[in-house]
Each structure stands twice: as C-alpha cells, then as structure tokens.
Design an enzyme around this catalytic site. Structure first.
Site, PDB file in Angstrom:
ATOM      1  N   ASP A 132       0.817  -1.230   0.131  1.00  0.00           N
ATOM      2  CA  ASP A 132       0.085  -0.044  -0.074  1.00  0.00           C
ATOM      3  C   ASP A 132       0.924   1.159   0.139  1.00  0.00           C
ATOM      4  O   ASP A 132       0.294   2.420  -0.120  1.00  0.00           O
ATOM      5  CB  ASP A 132      -1.086  -0.111   0.969  1.00  0.00           C
ATOM      6  CG  ASP A 132      -0.326   0.054   2.655  1.00  0.00           C
ATOM      7  OD1 ASP A 132       0.879  -0.061   2.480  1.00  0.00           O
ATOM      8  OD2 ASP A 132      -1.151   0.265   3.665  1.00  0.00           O
ATOM      9  N   SER A 133       2.367   1.114   0.283  1.00  0.00           N
ATOM     10  CA  SER A 133       3.069   2.167  -0.153  1.00  0.00           C
ATOM     11  C   SER A 133       2.689   2.783  -1.328  1.00  0.00           C
ATOM     12  O   SER A 133       3.394   4.035  -1.786  1.00  0.00           O
ATOM     13  CB  SER A 133       4.403   1.681  -0.004  1.00  0.00           C
ATOM     14  OG  SER A 133       5.002   0.618  -0.787  1.00  0.00           O
TER      15      SER A 133
ATOM     16  N   ASP B  88      -1.191  -6.122  -0.284  1.00  0.00           N
ATOM     17  CA  ASP B  88      -1.360  -5.432   0.925  1.00  0.00           C
ATOM     18  C   ASP B  88      -2.852  -5.328   1.181  1.00  0.00           C
ATOM     19  O   ASP B  88      -3.389  -4.659   0.183  1.00  0.00           O
ATOM     20  CB  ASP B  88      -0.370  -4.194   0.983  1.00  0.00           C
ATOM     21  CG  ASP B  88       0.233  -4.009   2.059  1.00  0.00           C
ATOM     22  OD1 ASP B  88       0.241  -4.860   2.973  1.00  0.00           O
ATOM     23  OD2 ASP B  88       1.221  -3.063   2.075  1.00  0.00           O
TER      24      ASP B  88
ATOM     25  N   LYS C 242      -1.155  -9.163   2.822  1.00  0.00           N
ATOM     26  CA  LYS C 242      -0.553  -8.786   4.129  1.00  0.00           C
ATOM     27  C   LYS C 242      -1.496  -7.841   5.025  1.00  0.00           C
ATOM     28  O   LYS C 242      -2.072  -7.237   4.285  1.00  0.00           O
ATOM     29  CB  LYS C 242       0.908  -7.905   3.755  1.00  0.00           C
ATOM     30  CG  LYS C 242       1.376  -7.464   4.855  1.00  0.00           C
ATOM     31  CD  LYS C 242       2.902  -7.194   4.443  1.00  0.00           C
ATOM     32  CE  LYS C 242       2.843  -5.785   3.812  1.00  0.00           C
ATOM     33  NZ  LYS C 242       2.431  -4.487   4.641  1.00  0.00           N
TER      34      LYS C 242
ATOM     35  N   GLU D  45      -1.709  -5.612   8.686  1.00  0.00           N
ATOM     36  CA  GLU D  45      -0.813  -4.935   9.764  1.00  0.00           C
ATOM     37  C   GLU D  45      -1.298  -5.124  11.210  1.00  0.00           C
ATOM     38  O   GLU D  45      -2.537  -5.060  11.284  1.00  0.00           O
ATOM     39  CB  GLU D  45      -0.581  -3.609   9.450  1.00  0.00           C
ATOM     40  CG  GLU D  45       0.025  -3.158   8.227  1.00  0.00           C
ATOM     41  CD  GLU D  45       0.301  -1.609   7.760  1.00  0.00           C
ATOM     42  OE1 GLU D  45       0.074  -0.682   8.903  1.00  0.00           O
ATOM     43  OE2 GLU D  45       0.855  -1.342   6.975  1.00  0.00           O
TER      44      GLU D  45
ATOM     45  N   GLU E 235       9.089  -4.165  10.498  1.00  0.00           N
ATOM     46  CA  GLU E 235       9.627  -2.964  10.096  1.00  0.00           C
ATOM     47  C   GLU E 235       9.657  -1.960  11.203  1.00  0.00           C
ATOM     48  O   GLU E 235       9.215  -1.925  12.355  1.00  0.00           O
ATOM     49  CB  GLU E 235       8.437  -2.233   9.341  1.00  0.00           C
ATOM     50  CG  GLU E 235       8.641  -1.040   9.101  1.00  0.00           C
ATOM     51  CD  GLU E 235       7.810  -0.370   7.587  1.00  0.00           C
ATOM     52  OE1 GLU E 235       6.648  -1.078   7.300  1.00  0.00           O
ATOM     53  OE2 GLU E 235       8.022   0.705   7.343  1.00  0.00           O
TER      54      GLU E 235
HETATM   55  O1  KIV Z   1       3.565  -1.083   1.485  1.00  0.00           O
HETATM   56  C1  KIV Z   1       4.707  -1.378   1.845  1.00  0.00           C
HETATM   57  O2  KIV Z   1       5.347  -1.232   0.866  1.00  0.00           O
HETATM   58  C2  KIV Z   1       5.231  -2.357   2.932  1.00  0.00           C
HETATM   59  C3  KIV Z   1       6.570  -2.804   2.863  1.00  0.00           C
HETATM   60  C4  KIV Z   1       6.978  -3.744   3.866  1.00  0.00           C
HETATM   61  C5  KIV Z   1       7.435  -2.275   2.324  1.00  0.00           C
HETATM   62  O3  KIV Z   1       4.250  -2.586   3.736  1.00  0.00           O
END
Ligand code: KIV
Length: 311
Positions: free
Chosen positions: A69-70, A108, A138, A140, A205
């Site tokens: 999500d970056s 993500d 993924k 968080e 992270e």
């Molecule tokens: O969104 C992202 O890029 C991340 C990282 C672990 C780099 O969550």
C-alpha cells in the site's frame, strides 16, 4: 486438484510439510519460504506496482513481490498510505499478476479493509485472490483472529509488526518501535501469536536489530525485515526507494542501488531538445510512400518536396 499442479502447490498437502526451496526457475510458494528459513537461505523481497517493473523484478529473481500500500505514496502521491482503496489495490495487483511468473505475489490489504467485522476482512481478502490473482495477503498488526479466519479460508497471510504505517496517527509519526522491555516482549508475543494463528511469514519494520534478531530466532516462520537489521530471514525494500524515485529524504535503512530519476530526467530532456530542434524524427524514423503511390498522392495532396527523404 489438477493433475498438472506441481506437488509443492497442492493445497491438500500438510501445511507444515517441507517444500522444495525455490530455484531461479521454480515457482515460489508460501511453504517454500518456510523451507528457505529452515535451510538458512535469505529471502529476497521487493515491492512492485505495475506490469513493466514487476516483470523486471521477477526476471531478476526476487522471491516475493509485495504490491504494497506504499503505492499510495510512491505511485499515487499521497502523504501516507491511508487513502488507497481496495479497488485501487486490486487494479495494481492485477497488473503485477500479469507480469509475474516465479515470485510469490502478496497483496497488501489497505487501511479500513480489514479493521471492521472479521467477515468483511475475509471478503476483501478473497477479492485479492479471486479477482486479482494474489497468492497471499499482508495485514498490519497482531490481528490473530483475522489471520485464523483467512487461513481457514485457504488464504495465506503475511503479518506485519513493529512500525506499521497504517497506524501512523496512533504512533504519532513513523518511529522505530519495540525500544522498551515491555514493548519488546509485546512484539515477540504478537509475532508468536500470529505464527500460531497461521501466518506464513511476518514483516518486521522499524525494529531495533537486536529485537528483530531475537524474534527471528524464536519463530519457525520467516521474518522479512525492513529497517530491522540483517538477522531477519529475508529483506524487503520499496522499489522506488532503491532507485531514487521517491522525491523525499531516504530513511536510514534504504540503500540506493541506482539513480533512475537521473536516467529518466536525462532521457526526457534529450527527447524534448530533439523535438524542439527538429532532430527527431529523422527520415529513417519515418514511413514513406512507394514511388507510384507518391505520384497518386501528389495528384490529390500538396506534398512538400523535402518529405521524400531524398534531399
Ligand atoms: O507497503 C509497503 O510497501 C510495505 C513494506 C513492507 C515495504 O508494507
């Protein structure tokens, strides 16, 4: 199960059974990542968000591609990761999926897509697998119930602990986490709980090296570090960071491997100058009429003499 499914991709096999470690050509799977940890082979991971760059990343042999999500920041220009939507993430995940043959494609889950009811989180994760071809999602934070529900729904999960960018407002900024005895123990407990709930790997992270090393040693599943030191089982960075395409000062943990901004600026400036000076396109870069067709063209159009290329 399809008869052509390679054995390591079979869903009916025991989740804990050893999978072959991926070679440069065999497909990377979630069980293969665990096997890499067992064999002490570092896992390489990088973000990517579109077809062209994902192809390059995959062909370069990276094991795990995260559609992070970056992308809210590095592709869409937002100030943080919070604004990106499920539909935007799906759009980018589909493009990456079309490009990637070998790497494990992880999507993500964006902020808000798994923070309400468990059933909503599962339904959104199903969309990433079904509509975009993700092989894992993924999430968080220490959301063990959700990890269990996703695992029960046959969706492999990568956890993410430490500095979790979707918690930027709660953390009061992007700050290194787990620096006190209490928060270190909490991080280790959260990592163990995620592993126990079925997570296949955990991104650590912004965590002190010592803490990440201890958590990595403690877990049977791989840790993938970003700003978490070299003892993690793998490393991940943001694609745009390693190529100097982020227009912001880099964090301490970023290593820049190329200056692609400079390459692009130079190429675009040279193209602009060539167009401004009529140096592009040349006659060799132009199509021509055959002689007979040119005669016909001249009878209906005013064809300037110098367009024949035979000045
Ligand atoms: O969104 C992202 O890029 C991340 C990282 C672990 C780099 O969550």
């Amino acid at each position: 199960m399809s008869l052509t499914t390679p054995p390591e991709q079979s869903r009916s096999e025991n989740r804990n059974a050893a999978a072959p470690t991926p070679s440069f050509t065999t497909k990377v799977t979630m069980p293969a990542l665990a096997e890499m940890k067992r064999q002490g082979k570092p896992i390489t991971a990088l973000t990517a968000y579109d077809y062209a760059t994902s192809r390059l990343v995959d062909e370069a042999g990276i094991d795990l591609i995260l559609v992070g999500d970056s992308l809210a920041m590095v592709v869409l220009g937002h100030d943080n990761t919070l604004a990106v939507t499920v539909d935007e993430m799906l759009h980018h995940t589909r493009a990456v999926r079309r490009a990637v043959r070998r790497a494990l494609v992880v999507a993500d889950m964006p902020f808000g897509s798994y923070h309400g009811k468990l059933s909503e989180g599962v339904a959104n994760a199903v969309r990433f697998v079904k509509e975009a071809g993700a092989e894992a999602v993924k999430i968080e934070g220490p959301r063990t119930e959700l990890v269990r529900a996703l695992t029960d729904a046959e969706i492999p999960v990568v956890g993410h602990l430490g500095l979790t960018p979707q918690s930027v407002h709660r953390m009061g900024g992007y700050k290194v986490q787990a620096k006190t005895a209490e928060t270190m123990l909490q991080l280790r407990a959260d990592a163990e709980a995620l592993a126990e709930a079925g997570a296949g790997a955990i991104v650590l992270e912004g965590v002190p090296r010592e803490v990440a090393a201890a958590v990595t040693a403690d877990l049977a599943i791989p840790t993938i570090g970003i700003g978490a030191g070299p003892e993690c089982d793998g490393q991940i960075l943001v694609f745009h960071d390693i190529l100097n395409m982020t227009f912001a000062p880099h964090a301490k943990f970023v290593r820049q491997y190329a200056d692609v901004s400079a390459v692009i600026r130079d190429a675009v400036e040279r193209y602009r100058e060539d167009v401004e000076h009529r140096a592009f396109p040349t006659d060799e870069e132009s199509y021509h009429l055959p002689a007979a067709a040119r005669k016909a063209a001249e009878s209906v159009l005013v064809v300037p003499d110098d367009s024949s290329g035979k000045a």
